[in-house]
Design a protein around this motif. Sequence first.
Motif, PDB file in Angstrom:
ATOM      1  N   HIS A 194       0.854  -1.206   0.000  1.00  0.00           N
ATOM      2  CA  HIS A 194       0.000   0.000   0.000  1.00  0.00           C
ATOM      3  C   HIS A 194       0.880   1.244   0.000  1.00  0.00           C
ATOM      4  O   HIS A 194       1.550   1.547   0.991  1.00  0.00           O
ATOM      5  CB  HIS A 194      -0.913   0.007   1.241  1.00  0.00           C
ATOM      6  CG  HIS A 194      -1.851   1.178   1.298  1.00  0.00           C
ATOM      7  ND1 HIS A 194      -3.221   1.041   1.293  1.00  0.00           N
ATOM      8  CD2 HIS A 194      -1.640   2.509   1.346  1.00  0.00           C
ATOM      9  CE1 HIS A 194      -3.804   2.229   1.348  1.00  0.00           C
ATOM     10  NE2 HIS A 194      -2.843   3.146   1.385  1.00  0.00           N
ATOM     11  N   HIS A 231       1.324   5.399  -2.178  1.00  0.00           N
ATOM     12  CA  HIS A 231       0.770   6.386  -3.118  1.00  0.00           C
ATOM     13  C   HIS A 231       1.931   7.018  -3.889  1.00  0.00           C
ATOM     14  O   HIS A 231       2.723   7.779  -3.309  1.00  0.00           O
ATOM     15  CB  HIS A 231       0.019   7.478  -2.359  1.00  0.00           C
ATOM     16  CG  HIS A 231      -1.161   6.974  -1.587  1.00  0.00           C
ATOM     17  ND1 HIS A 231      -2.455   7.133  -2.017  1.00  0.00           N
ATOM     18  CD2 HIS A 231      -1.242   6.300  -0.406  1.00  0.00           C
ATOM     19  CE1 HIS A 231      -3.291   6.596  -1.135  1.00  0.00           C
ATOM     20  NE2 HIS A 231      -2.578   6.085  -0.152  1.00  0.00           N
ATOM     21  N   HIS A 263      -9.296   2.627   1.183  1.00  0.00           N
ATOM     22  CA  HIS A 263      -8.964   2.836   2.592  1.00  0.00           C
ATOM     23  C   HIS A 263     -10.185   2.511   3.432  1.00  0.00           C
ATOM     24  O   HIS A 263     -11.314   2.755   3.006  1.00  0.00           O
ATOM     25  CB  HIS A 263      -8.563   4.300   2.827  1.00  0.00           C
ATOM     26  CG  HIS A 263      -7.327   4.710   2.097  1.00  0.00           C
ATOM     27  ND1 HIS A 263      -7.350   5.193   0.814  1.00  0.00           N
ATOM     28  CD2 HIS A 263      -6.028   4.693   2.479  1.00  0.00           C
ATOM     29  CE1 HIS A 263      -6.111   5.461   0.433  1.00  0.00           C
ATOM     30  NE2 HIS A 263      -5.293   5.174   1.414  1.00  0.00           N
ATOM     31  N   HIS A 270      -5.300   0.255   6.240  1.00  0.00           N
ATOM     32  CA  HIS A 270      -5.408   0.671   7.654  1.00  0.00           C
ATOM     33  C   HIS A 270      -6.289  -0.238   8.516  1.00  0.00           C
ATOM     34  O   HIS A 270      -5.762  -0.940   9.369  1.00  0.00           O
ATOM     35  CB  HIS A 270      -5.829   2.144   7.773  1.00  0.00           C
ATOM     36  CG  HIS A 270      -4.921   3.035   6.996  1.00  0.00           C
ATOM     37  ND1 HIS A 270      -3.705   3.432   7.475  1.00  0.00           N
ATOM     38  CD2 HIS A 270      -5.013   3.540   5.728  1.00  0.00           C
ATOM     39  CE1 HIS A 270      -3.082   4.161   6.563  1.00  0.00           C
ATOM     40  NE2 HIS A 270      -3.859   4.241   5.486  1.00  0.00           N
ATOM     41  N   ASP A 294       2.429   2.996   2.984  1.00  0.00           N
ATOM     42  CA  ASP A 294       1.513   4.122   2.838  1.00  0.00           C
ATOM     43  C   ASP A 294       2.245   5.451   2.666  1.00  0.00           C
ATOM     44  O   ASP A 294       1.823   6.482   3.189  1.00  0.00           O
ATOM     45  CB  ASP A 294       0.516   4.203   4.005  1.00  0.00           C
ATOM     46  CG  ASP A 294      -0.658   5.130   3.685  1.00  0.00           C
ATOM     47  OD1 ASP A 294      -0.943   5.343   2.491  1.00  0.00           O
ATOM     48  OD2 ASP A 294      -1.283   5.655   4.626  1.00  0.00           O
TER      49      ASP A 294
HETATM   50 ZN    ZN Z   1      -3.138   5.146   1.635  1.00  0.00          ZN
END
Ligand code: ZN
Length: 413
Positions: A60, A62, A214, A251, A302
């Motif tokens: 995960h 970005h 998410h 998460h 993340d």
């Molecule tokens: Zn994220």
Amino acid sequence: MIVSGVLLVADDDNQRCTLRNGTLKVSEGIITEIHWDEVTPSADFGGPGCLITPGMIDAHLHLPQFPIIGAFGLPLLDWLRQHTFPAEMKWHDVDYARGVTQAAVEDLLRVGTVGIAAYATVHHEGTKAAMQVVDQAGMFGVVGQVLMDQNGPAGLLREIGSLIDNASSLCQDFEANDFVRHAITPRFAITCSMELMQQAAKIAKSFNSHVQTHLSENTDECKEVERLFGMTYVDVYDQAGLLGPRSLLGHGIHLDGKDCQRLSERSSIIAHCPTANRFLNSGSMNAATLHQHQVSIALGSDIGAGYERSMVRVAREAVLNAMQVAGGALSCDQMWYHITAGNAAKIGHPHCARIAESCPANLVIWQPSIEWMIHPTNEPTDRRLDTLMFNWDDRWWRRTLLQRGSKNQVTFI
Ligand code: ZN
Ligand code: GUN
């Protein structure tokens, strides 16, 4: 090609890793032979004093958020508004998107990450460029064009019809690619209408794609989802049809027993992001509760809420977090497995991050400056995976080797 050293080996039955000396023979990018308990000084890569791990997998992250790593001091929703959305808007410029992805990929390869489940932005051309960069770098995994049609800045919101067309065309364009595929990526329930999520779920089913989103990261976010949809966060995704065995849910902090039960019934995966959870002060995921309900977890950096690029550092945070909130539910040897073979299976590449015969030689060579690596002894070795994880130093990195199977192309960085 010969690669030799202390090997990080997956034990699938126990979902853990172990260490064992060995020498690998690699032909046309595939590990063809393993000579256990031998380390040769004449290897092409590695040798005495070297650690050989499989490439690591980040489940995960970005891509457009690498430039905002470290934007500290805000809770999730304010951080999104003030830092994240402005950074993502810049991806309307395709060259900028390509450049950010290129730099991200180089950063990742230098900390040993070879596979990713990544979010791009809402921009179609930018996402396509990012997927091409990841593919050309020799990495593998999934990348998704982010879907948003409500509750965001105008520059990031789009009509459902064009978002769905874009997402299907990326699924189609990359369907035949063995390495990089498109993941259906509704950002989170706040920025997606039920109609958008339902249509997104349909494409995911028709292409058998991964889904990334998410879930239950922050208490204000959870309240807002319940206010918008009149049901719990997990129910929203379930009603949309987004929960399945290829769903990676970032998460999963604020979940009760009933939520966990549903996730378990759907075989969905929580992408645990312990560094980001701490950075945004979102709360602590409880690994013991998820385990009790048999909800499986993957691990993610993340980035850019997460501030660590290295999956070993993310794993370390997971171990410490679990000690604090879940009675030590996660051990280092389990986390070594998660960041290699475990995560790889969850992003759809079960053979790409393991040291075993017939597997692709995606390998990372490290030279750890710790006593038992420099001066090997016959002392008991059961704590070695702990000491490696907690001594971990990115400066130990020497090489990342990637292979591209049928294309028979070996990439070295
Ligand atoms: Zn994220
Ligand atoms: N929730 C919705 N979008 C995001 C994002 O970009 N990062 C994190 N950490 N949580 C999110």
